[in-house]
Scaffold this motif. Structure first.
Motif, mmCIF file in Angstrom:
data_model
loop_
_atom_site.group_PDB
_atom_site.id
_atom_site.type_symbol
_atom_site.label_atom_id
_atom_site.label_comp_id
_atom_site.label_asym_id
_atom_site.label_seq_id
_atom_site.Cartn_x
_atom_site.Cartn_y
_atom_site.Cartn_z
ATOM 1 N N GLY A 110 58.270 0.176 -4.953
ATOM 2 C CA GLY A 110 58.786 0.779 -5.624
ATOM 3 C C GLY A 110 58.470 1.625 -5.876
ATOM 4 O O GLY A 110 58.881 1.840 -7.104
ATOM 5 N N ALA A 111 56.575 1.768 -6.270
ATOM 6 C CA ALA A 111 56.591 2.760 -6.608
ATOM 7 C C ALA A 111 57.192 3.952 -6.377
ATOM 8 O O ALA A 111 57.386 5.013 -6.975
ATOM 9 N N GLY A 112 57.294 3.757 -5.465
ATOM 10 C CA GLY A 112 58.319 5.414 -4.465
ATOM 11 C C GLY A 112 59.734 5.203 -4.695
ATOM 12 O O GLY A 112 60.311 6.729 -5.665
ATOM 13 N N ALA A 113 60.681 4.461 -5.342
ATOM 14 C CA ALA A 113 61.692 4.219 -5.436
ATOM 15 C C ALA A 113 61.672 5.002 -6.972
ATOM 16 O O ALA A 113 63.057 5.040 -7.288
ATOM 17 N N GLN A 114 60.836 4.907 -7.980
ATOM 18 C CA GLN A 114 60.338 5.510 -9.229
ATOM 19 C C GLN A 114 60.937 7.332 -9.181
ATOM 20 O O GLN A 114 61.357 7.704 -10.255
ATOM 21 N N PHE A 115 60.785 7.787 -8.472
ATOM 22 C CA PHE A 115 61.248 9.319 -8.020
ATOM 23 C C PHE A 115 62.528 9.369 -8.040
ATOM 24 O O PHE A 115 63.024 10.385 -7.446
ATOM 25 N N GLY A 116 63.733 7.777 -7.780
ATOM 26 C CA GLY A 116 64.944 8.152 -7.203
ATOM 27 C C GLY A 116 65.545 8.322 -6.231
ATOM 28 O O GLY A 116 66.123 9.278 -5.732
ATOM 29 N N THR A 117 64.691 8.649 -4.851
ATOM 30 C CA THR A 117 65.192 8.930 -3.915
ATOM 31 C C THR A 117 64.750 8.292 -2.856
ATOM 32 O O THR A 117 63.085 6.939 -2.667
ATOM 33 N N LEU A 118 65.611 7.500 -1.927
ATOM 34 C CA LEU A 118 64.930 6.775 -0.746
ATOM 35 C C LEU A 118 64.049 7.469 0.092
ATOM 36 O O LEU A 118 63.502 6.924 0.552
#
Length: 217
Positions: A110-118
Motif C-alpha cells: 500500500g505504501a509503494g502504491a502511493q507513488f502511483g505505479t505498479l
C-alpha cells in the motif's frame, strides 16, 4: 496458547533482538534509497492533467494500508508480547504463523502504491517479503531452540505466511496488553506517511523543482 517448553538441543542460540534490530536497519536503509530513486521518477499512468490510472493505484494502496493497520492491531490482541515466552496458536496465529508480517507485506504494498505505479508497489512488496522471510527463519530457529518438538508440530500444522482459514480457532477471552496494542497501532500508522510524502514529491515534480528522468508503469 501453549507454554510447554520442549527439550530440543540448543546449539548456537539466536539473538532475536539482534535480528530484529538488523531488520529495522535494513528496512530503513532501503526506504531511504528507494525514496531517493522515487524523487526522480514518475508514473507512466498519469496524464497531462495529473489524472489517470495512477490515482486508482493510490486509492487501492490506501485501502491496503488501512487493512494493514487494522490487521496488525488485531494480531497484537492475541500475541500480547508473549511470542518469546509461549507458542501463540489462537486467532490469526491459528491460520498463519506470522500474521503480523503478512499484514506488514500488505502495508508495504500500500505504501509503494502511493507513488502511483505498479512497479513501486511490486518492488516494495517484494523487498519486504524477502527481508521478513530472512528474519522469520532466524526467529523460527530461536523458537525451535526454546520449545523443541512442540514448536516443530506447530510449524508442521500451520503455514508460515499463506493463511489456511480452515485451521481457524479462537478463545472466549483474551488477556490484552493495552500498551502493546497501542504501540502496534501507532507503528502500523507509519505506513500512512507514504501518502503525504508521495503527494509532496508529485507536487515538487509538477512545479519543476524535481526533474523526472524516468517514467515507470
Amino acid at each position: 496458547m501453549n507454554n510447554i517448553k520442549g527439550s530440543g538441543d540448543v546449539g548456537n542460540p539466536v539473538d532475536i533482538n539482534a535480528v530484529q534490530t538488523t531488520r529495522r536497519i535494513v528496512l530503513s536503509l532501503l526506504g531511504v534509497l528507494g525514496f531517493v530513486v522515487l524523487l526522480f521518477t514518475d508514473s507512466l499512468w498519469q496524464d497531462e492533467a495529473g489524472h489517470g490510472f495512477h490515482e486508482t493505484i493510490e486509492s487501492v494502496g490506501l485501502v491496503l494500508i488501512v487493512v494493514a493497520i487494522v490487521g496488525r492491531t488485531w494480531c497484537s490482541l492475541y500475541i500480547g508480547g508473549r511470542k518469546k515466552q509461549l507458542i501463540v496458536e489462537d486467532g490469526p496465529y491459528s491460520i498463519c504463523r506470522n500474521p503480523l508480517y503478512v499484514f506488514s507485506f500488505i502495508g508495504a504494498a500500500g505504501a509503494g502504491a502511493q507513488f502511483g505505479t505498479l512497479t513501486t508497489t511490486a518492488l516494495v512488496f517484494t523487498i519486504t517479503v524477502v527481508i521478513f522471510t530472512i528474519v522469520t527463519h532466524k526467529e523460527e530457529q530461536f523458537l525451535h531452540d526454546k520449545f523443541g518438538a512442540v514448536y516443530d508440530a506447530y510449524c508442521a500444522r500451520v503455514p508460515r505466511f499463506v493463511p489456511n482459514f480452515a485451521l481457524w480457532r479462537s478463545v472466549p477471552t483474551l488477556e490484552i496488553q493495552t500498551s502493546l496494542v497501542t504501540r502496534t497501532f501507532l507503528d502500523a500508522c507509519l505506513f500512512l506517511a507514504a501518502f503525504p510524502v508521495a503527494e509532496l514529491v508529485e507536487l515538487l515534480q509538477n512545479q519543476g523543482y524535481l526533474p523526472i528522468y524516468l517514467l515507470v508503469p
